[in-house]
Design an enzyme around this catalytic site. Structure first.
Site, mmCIF file in Angstrom:
data_model
loop_
_atom_site.group_PDB
_atom_site.id
_atom_site.type_symbol
_atom_site.label_atom_id
_atom_site.label_comp_id
_atom_site.label_asym_id
_atom_site.label_seq_id
_atom_site.Cartn_x
_atom_site.Cartn_y
_atom_site.Cartn_z
ATOM 1 N N ASP A 1 112.135 103.312 -46.538
ATOM 2 C CA ASP A 1 112.773 101.990 -46.501
ATOM 3 C C ASP A 1 111.810 100.932 -45.959
ATOM 4 O OD1 ASP A 1 114.816 100.223 -46.916
ATOM 5 O OD2 ASP A 1 115.874 100.686 -45.046
ATOM 6 N N ARG B 1 110.775 94.168 -47.076
ATOM 7 C CA ARG B 1 110.382 93.443 -45.864
ATOM 8 C C ARG B 1 108.861 93.416 -45.710
ATOM 9 N NH1 ARG B 1 114.674 96.610 -42.343
ATOM 10 N NH2 ARG B 1 114.828 97.662 -44.362
ATOM 11 N N ASN C 1 121.519 101.531 -55.466
ATOM 12 C CA ASN C 1 120.426 100.584 -55.725
ATOM 13 C C ASN C 1 120.541 99.864 -57.078
ATOM 14 O OD1 ASN C 1 117.981 102.593 -53.915
ATOM 15 N ND2 ASN C 1 119.046 100.764 -53.231
ATOM 16 N N ARG D 1 113.235 108.172 -41.312
ATOM 17 C CA ARG D 1 113.584 106.901 -41.969
ATOM 18 C C ARG D 1 112.707 105.807 -41.390
ATOM 19 N NH1 ARG D 1 119.047 104.406 -44.381
ATOM 20 N NH2 ARG D 1 118.117 102.460 -45.063
ATOM 21 N N ARG E 1 120.747 104.561 -40.294
ATOM 22 C CA ARG E 1 121.788 105.116 -41.164
ATOM 23 C C ARG E 1 121.188 106.064 -42.200
ATOM 24 N NH1 ARG E 1 122.034 99.360 -42.078
ATOM 25 N NH2 ARG E 1 120.687 98.839 -43.819
HETATM 26 C C1 IPE Z 1 117.941 103.689 -49.044
HETATM 27 O O1 IPE Z 1 117.423 102.435 -48.782
HETATM 28 C C2 IPE Z 1 117.598 104.110 -50.437
HETATM 29 C C3 IPE Z 1 116.188 104.388 -50.688
HETATM 30 C C4 IPE Z 1 115.232 104.362 -49.812
HETATM 31 C C5 IPE Z 1 115.873 104.738 -52.044
HETATM 32 P P1 IPE Z 1 118.312 101.122 -48.988
HETATM 33 O O2 IPE Z 1 117.477 99.979 -48.587
HETATM 34 O O3 IPE Z 1 118.891 101.092 -50.345
HETATM 35 O O4 IPE Z 1 119.499 101.383 -47.946
HETATM 36 P P2 IPE Z 1 120.486 100.361 -47.263
HETATM 37 O O5 IPE Z 1 121.043 99.488 -48.346
HETATM 38 O O6 IPE Z 1 119.702 99.581 -46.278
HETATM 39 O O7 IPE Z 1 121.519 101.216 -46.600
HETATM 40 C C1 IPE Z 2 113.028 100.881 -50.075
HETATM 41 O O1 IPE Z 2 112.634 99.603 -49.681
HETATM 42 C C2 IPE Z 2 112.770 101.141 -51.539
HETATM 43 C C3 IPE Z 2 113.975 101.314 -52.365
HETATM 44 C C4 IPE Z 2 115.213 101.287 -51.944
HETATM 45 C C5 IPE Z 2 113.744 101.518 -53.772
HETATM 46 P P1 IPE Z 2 113.621 98.388 -49.819
HETATM 47 O O2 IPE Z 2 113.459 97.780 -51.161
HETATM 48 O O3 IPE Z 2 115.016 98.808 -49.488
HETATM 49 O O4 IPE Z 2 113.062 97.409 -48.707
HETATM 50 P P2 IPE Z 2 113.894 96.492 -47.737
HETATM 51 O O5 IPE Z 2 114.887 97.380 -47.038
HETATM 52 O O6 IPE Z 2 114.572 95.465 -48.583
HETATM 53 O O7 IPE Z 2 112.879 95.919 -46.817
HETATM 54 MG MG MG Z 3 116.096 98.844 -47.771
#
Ligand code: IPE
Ligand code: IPE
Ligand code: MG
Length: 249
Positions: A29, A33, A77, A197, A203
């Site tokens: 994750d 950002r 997603n 994570r 979470r």
């Molecule tokens: C979890 O990250 C899913 C993946 C890393 C693929 P998200 O960014 O989608 O999770 P939330 O929305 O913060 O819970």
């Molecule tokens: C995780 O990074 C990658 C996927 C969920 C595919 P994010 O895209 O969720 O990055 P943030 O949480 O918005 O920073």
């Molecule tokens: Mg994310």
């Protein structure tokens, strides 16, 4: 003494080999950002995220960890902007095509888990090909959760088991944990010992709900594209300090 972690091919001396997790799972994750902080579009974070994953896979292999599972795309997603979803699907497909040869050379077995039928057909083809061509590889089992949701996985297992009961092949009281596990996408892969994570979120986000029952959880503020061998070393050190009790005293 400065340690150059990118060159740290061998297990760091302070880690005990016998206490390494057999299976590490990661919720990658913070790509968005990371990009925002650099003043770049979100998709650049995803691109950099691939490099971080490649190095973690190689590191697990170098350090003797036999299974790595990465959460690449959740069933939730799809709710992201269409442009970002399309970019991710194309990225998965391109990376898979580019990396297949190297995975073969490095004896990596790749597997995908999730509702794969809902993915673009061309990506499904790359997935099938990579799984087929690497199925006998044994250096490390690399599982990529794509269009994966823990609840959805449990539901599809329930449906498959209910169908067997309906056909008279199974009695309801014969359904035990082993039966259930055989119907999960992860059948045959041991449960993760360590869940990492990145980016500080506390979470699970619908990842491996059944399999995570006794995983040790490690959360770091580091954003996924910055997760390197030094970070992984820290996660493993923390894991080795834990007392895993499994309900005992
Ligand atoms: C979890 O990250 C899913 C993946 C890393 C693929 P998200 O960014 O989608 O999770 P939330 O929305 O913060 O819970
Ligand atoms: C995780 O990074 C990658 C996927 C969920 C595919 P994010 O895209 O969720 O990055 P943030 O949480 O918005 O920073
Ligand atoms: Mg994310």
């Amino acid at each position: 003494m400065t340690v150059h972690y990118t060159e740290l091919e061998y297990l760091p001396a302070d880690l005990k080999r016998e206490l390494l997790p057999k299976h590490v799972a990661v919720i990658m994750d913070g790509n968005g950002r990371w990009a925002k902080r650099q003043g770049l579009p979100r998709i650049m974070g995803h691109k950099r995220g691939v490099d971080a994953l490649k190095d973690l896979l190689r590191c697990c292999k170098d350090w003797g960890i036999s299974a790595l599972t990465a959460y690449a795309f959740s069933t939730e997603n799809w709710k992201r902007p269409q442009e970002e979803v399309e970019f991710l699907m194309t990225l998965f497909q391109r990376v898979l095509r580019q990396e297949l040869r190297e995975m073969l050379e490095e004896n990596v077995q790749i597997r995908f888990v999730g509702n794969l039928q809902a993915l673009p057909r061309i990506l499904q083809e790359e997935i099938s090909r990579s799984m087929e061509e690497t199925k006998d590889n044994r250096a490390i089992r690399f599982t990529v959760a794509t269009n994966y949701g823990g609840r959805q996985e449990i539901l599809q297992a329930c449906r498959a088991i209910a169908d067997q009961v309906k056909q008279g092949l199974l009695q309801p009281d014969e359904i035990d944990e082993a039966t259930f596990e055989r119907h999960l996408y992860t059948a045959g892969i041991c449960d993760p010992d360590l869940l990492i994570r990145t980016s500080g979120e506390m979470r699970i986000s619908n990842f491996l709900l059944w399999q995570m029952a006794y995983a040790e959880i490690y959360i770091t503020e580091t954003l996924w594209p910055d997760f390197d061998r030094a970070e992984f070393h820290r996660a493993l050190s923390a894991y080795q300090q834990r007392e895993r009790r499994f309900g005992k005293v």
